[in-house]
Scaffold this motif. Structure first.
Motif, PDB file in Angstrom:
ATOM      1  N   MET A 168       0.653  -0.841   0.031  1.00  0.00           N
ATOM      2  CA  MET A 168       0.299   0.315   0.141  1.00  0.00           C
ATOM      3  C   MET A 168       1.135   1.506   0.119  1.00  0.00           C
ATOM      4  N   THR A 169       2.260   1.197   0.422  1.00  0.00           N
ATOM      5  CA  THR A 169       2.772   2.438   0.440  1.00  0.00           C
ATOM      6  C   THR A 169       3.385   3.190  -0.848  1.00  0.00           C
ATOM      7  N   ARG A 170       3.254   4.526  -0.753  1.00  0.00           N
ATOM      8  CA  ARG A 170       3.384   5.029  -2.155  1.00  0.00           C
ATOM      9  C   ARG A 170       5.092   5.410  -1.957  1.00  0.00           C
ATOM     10  N   THR A 171       6.053   6.210  -1.144  1.00  0.00           N
ATOM     11  CA  THR A 171       6.534   6.503  -0.776  1.00  0.00           C
ATOM     12  C   THR A 171       7.758   5.028  -0.307  1.00  0.00           C
ATOM     13  N   ASP A 172       7.376   4.295  -0.373  1.00  0.00           N
ATOM     14  CA  ASP A 172       8.457   2.960   0.113  1.00  0.00           C
ATOM     15  C   ASP A 172       9.116   3.731   1.220  1.00  0.00           C
ATOM     16  N   THR A 173       8.489   4.578   1.959  1.00  0.00           N
ATOM     17  CA  THR A 173       9.362   4.624   3.426  1.00  0.00           C
ATOM     18  C   THR A 173       7.359   4.047   4.460  1.00  0.00           C
ATOM     19  N   VAL A 199       6.781  -8.560  -0.391  1.00  0.00           N
ATOM     20  CA  VAL A 199       6.388  -7.756  -1.805  1.00  0.00           C
ATOM     21  C   VAL A 199       7.034  -6.775  -2.189  1.00  0.00           C
ATOM     22  N   ASN A 200       8.072  -6.263  -1.485  1.00  0.00           N
ATOM     23  CA  ASN A 200       8.399  -4.690  -2.158  1.00  0.00           C
ATOM     24  C   ASN A 200       9.988  -4.243  -1.835  1.00  0.00           C
ATOM     25  N   PRO A 201      10.766  -5.100  -2.091  1.00  0.00           N
ATOM     26  CA  PRO A 201      12.361  -4.836  -1.733  1.00  0.00           C
ATOM     27  C   PRO A 201      13.000  -3.285  -1.577  1.00  0.00           C
ATOM     28  N   LYS A 202      12.047  -2.469  -1.787  1.00  0.00           N
ATOM     29  CA  LYS A 202      12.857  -0.915  -1.960  1.00  0.00           C
ATOM     30  C   LYS A 202      11.716  -0.588  -0.591  1.00  0.00           C
ATOM     31  N   VAL A 203      11.543  -0.870  -0.165  1.00  0.00           N
ATOM     32  CA  VAL A 203      10.810  -0.734   1.136  1.00  0.00           C
ATOM     33  C   VAL A 203      12.020  -0.115   2.388  1.00  0.00           C
ATOM     34  N   GLN A 204      11.570   1.147   3.543  1.00  0.00           N
ATOM     35  CA  GLN A 204      12.385   1.457   4.413  1.00  0.00           C
ATOM     36  C   GLN A 204      12.039   1.474   5.386  1.00  0.00           C
ATOM     37  N   VAL A 205      12.010   1.429   6.512  1.00  0.00           N
ATOM     38  CA  VAL A 205      11.402   1.408   7.495  1.00  0.00           C
ATOM     39  C   VAL A 205      11.720   2.352   8.735  1.00  0.00           C
ATOM     40  N   ARG A 206      11.082   3.156   9.311  1.00  0.00           N
ATOM     41  CA  ARG A 206      11.661   4.295  10.324  1.00  0.00           C
ATOM     42  C   ARG A 206      11.333   3.509  12.117  1.00  0.00           C
ATOM     43  N   VAL A 207      12.009   4.182  12.946  1.00  0.00           N
ATOM     44  CA  VAL A 207      11.285   3.962  14.007  1.00  0.00           C
ATOM     45  C   VAL A 207      11.823   5.403  14.437  1.00  0.00           C
ATOM     46  N   VAL A 208      10.422   5.756  15.734  1.00  0.00           N
ATOM     47  CA  VAL A 208      10.764   5.828  17.363  1.00  0.00           C
ATOM     48  C   VAL A 208      10.855   5.473  18.652  1.00  0.00           C
ATOM     49  N   TRP A 209      11.383   4.972  19.681  1.00  0.00           N
ATOM     50  CA  TRP A 209      11.415   5.306  20.510  1.00  0.00           C
ATOM     51  C   TRP A 209      10.271   5.869  21.139  1.00  0.00           C
ATOM     52  N   VAL A 210       9.689   5.139  21.988  1.00  0.00           N
ATOM     53  CA  VAL A 210       8.700   6.252  23.299  1.00  0.00           C
ATOM     54  C   VAL A 210       9.110   5.860  24.784  1.00  0.00           C
ATOM     55  N   ASN A 211       9.937   4.935  24.726  1.00  0.00           N
ATOM     56  CA  ASN A 211       9.890   4.698  26.116  1.00  0.00           C
ATOM     57  C   ASN A 211       8.627   4.364  26.909  1.00  0.00           C
ATOM     58  N   THR A 212       7.811   4.031  26.812  1.00  0.00           N
ATOM     59  CA  THR A 212       6.838   3.817  27.269  1.00  0.00           C
ATOM     60  C   THR A 212       5.340   2.854  26.629  1.00  0.00           C
ATOM     61  N   TRP A 213       4.657   2.640  27.578  1.00  0.00           N
ATOM     62  CA  TRP A 213       3.705   1.366  26.638  1.00  0.00           C
ATOM     63  C   TRP A 213       2.416   1.906  26.503  1.00  0.00           C
ATOM     64  N   TYR A 214       2.197   2.943  27.476  1.00  0.00           N
ATOM     65  CA  TYR A 214       1.205   4.053  27.023  1.00  0.00           C
ATOM     66  C   TYR A 214       1.870   5.428  27.339  1.00  0.00           C
ATOM     67  N   ASP A 215       1.596   6.230  26.536  1.00  0.00           N
ATOM     68  CA  ASP A 215       1.694   7.561  26.439  1.00  0.00           C
ATOM     69  C   ASP A 215       1.193   8.155  25.646  1.00  0.00           C
TER      70      ASP A 215
END
Length: 381
Positions: A168-173, A199-215
């Motif tokens: 479904m991505t259009r930006t591959d991000t 299914v899309n070898p061009k994809v990159q995944v970016r992660v942001v860590w929030v260091n909490t389960w619920y906020d």
């Protein structure tokens, strides 16, 4: 406001209520006290099993705790007349958890489910003091004579969610809002990435860590930051609906986690990776009632019906829906394992050769990102 003081006062209040022989109903329990459902109370001479649940976040309408509470309600319905259940929500991991778990055991609950990774050490400690009570801890690895553990192969659903996101991505991000860098969360990030890149070898995944389960505030900020990095499909391993809601607000898509969150993102949600605990809770409670319970270490999955990919949006193409349906069937049948090589870390280290599948022991020690994830795993948390 000093929330720690409030929790201490609440626990002392619950002990006072116990001394007076009072028990609150679900609708009227004060914050920090066990909320008890009367819907399954049996006649006095039936001695129903008292079952308690400890939740790390509010029950709410969706999310991690909501799904556990749905499982509790399923337990009540299935074993009507045989059990009474209660829960305490918004329990921080650490000393507060230990006090709450001990209080529930002192109240006479003979089966206690503690439903967050950080409840592991408090559960083990309290279990030593109450050998006649059965404890079940979710997502941990420490057990004892009266402590069992249970978990779900969340990564199976994550892999399928990655396939949808990759299509479904259009930006591959893709963007991922993550709680803590523990193996369970890293398994999810990596499986999501592997599914997307299958299914899309061009994809990159970016992660942001929030260091909490619920906020919700932090989760929303992380989601917005990822959108700013051109992520057009988000997912999360946090407990609230904030990521899906942010995706809706900003006009991007999201793969919900824990439960179906379409009501919070009717246009945004493309699919939901959902957890299902009720059958397990029922089975454990029945084994305690029958005197058959023994400690076990369950790691259930799609074949057990404990993890699913569902609630696909109407605009997900039919061929993509068929693709994930086949993938889910293959995972449940043992024909497909998300962590089958070749697998390489994003630092260039080979961790699985072609056709080689990572063992459960290797999965339990996962401390890296696979190729396709941007950045480094945080350390020192």
């Amino acid at each position: 406001m000093n929330t720690k003081s409030i929790r201490i006062i609440a626990v002392l209040a619950s002990l006072a209520l116990l001394a007076c022989g009072r028990q609150e109903t679900v609708g009227s329990a004060a914050p920090g006290q066990a909320k008890t459902s009367a819907s399954t109370k049996a006649p006095e001479d039936a001695a129903p099993l008292r079952v308690a649940f400890v939740y790390v976040s509010p029950v709410g309408d969706a999310g991690w705790t909501s799904q556990h509470n749905t499982g509790r309600l399923e337990l009540e319905k299935t074993l009507a007349g045989k059990v009474t259940t209660s829960f305490v929500e918004k329990v921080p991991e650490g000393a507060d958890a230990e006090r709450v778990i001990r209080d529930l055991a002192q109240q006479g609950n003979k089966l206690v489910f503690t439903t967050s990774y950080g409840f592991m050490h408090p559960t083990i400690k309290v279990a030593e003091e109450f050998p006649g009570t059965v404890f079940e801890h979710a997502t941990g690895y420490k057990s004892a004579k009266n402590v069992g553990t249970y978990n779900v192969r969340f990564y199976e659903g994550r892999y399928l969610g990655g396939i949808v996101a990759g299509r479904m991505t259009r930006t591959d991000t893709l963007g991922y809002v993550a709680a803590f860098p523990i193996p369970e969360v890293l398994q999810g990030i990596n499986a999501f990435t592997l599914g997307a890149r299958s299914v899309n070898p061009k994809v990159q995944v970016r992660v942001v860590w929030v260091n909490t389960w619920y906020d919700p505030g932090k989760e929303r900020d992380a989601a917005v930051a990822l959108i700013g990095q051109k992520a057009d499909v988000l997912t999360h391993h946090t407990d609230s609906t904030a990521t899906v809601a942010a995706a809706e607000e900003k006009g991007v898509r999201a793969v919900a986690y824990h439960s179906d969150m379409a009501k919070f993102g009717p246009k945004a949600q493309v699919a939901a990776v959902t957890h299902h605990w009720g059958a397990y809770y029922t089975r454990v409670a029945q084994s305690v009632i029958d005197g058959r319970w023994t400690p076990s270490n369950l790691w259930g999955g799609m074949k057990d019906g404990m993890i699913k990919l569902e609630a696909l949006h109407a605009d997900v193409p039919a061929d993509v829906k068929a693709e994930v349906e086949r993938g889910g069937a293959d995972i449940a049948a043992g024909k497909l394992h998300p962590f089958t090589g070749p697998i390489r870390t994003n630092a260039g280290k080979d961790v699985a050769g072609k056709g080689e599948t990572l063992s459960d022991e290797q999965l339990a020690r996962m401390d890296y990102y696979v190729d396709g994830v941007v950045g480094k795993v945080p350390t020192g948390n």
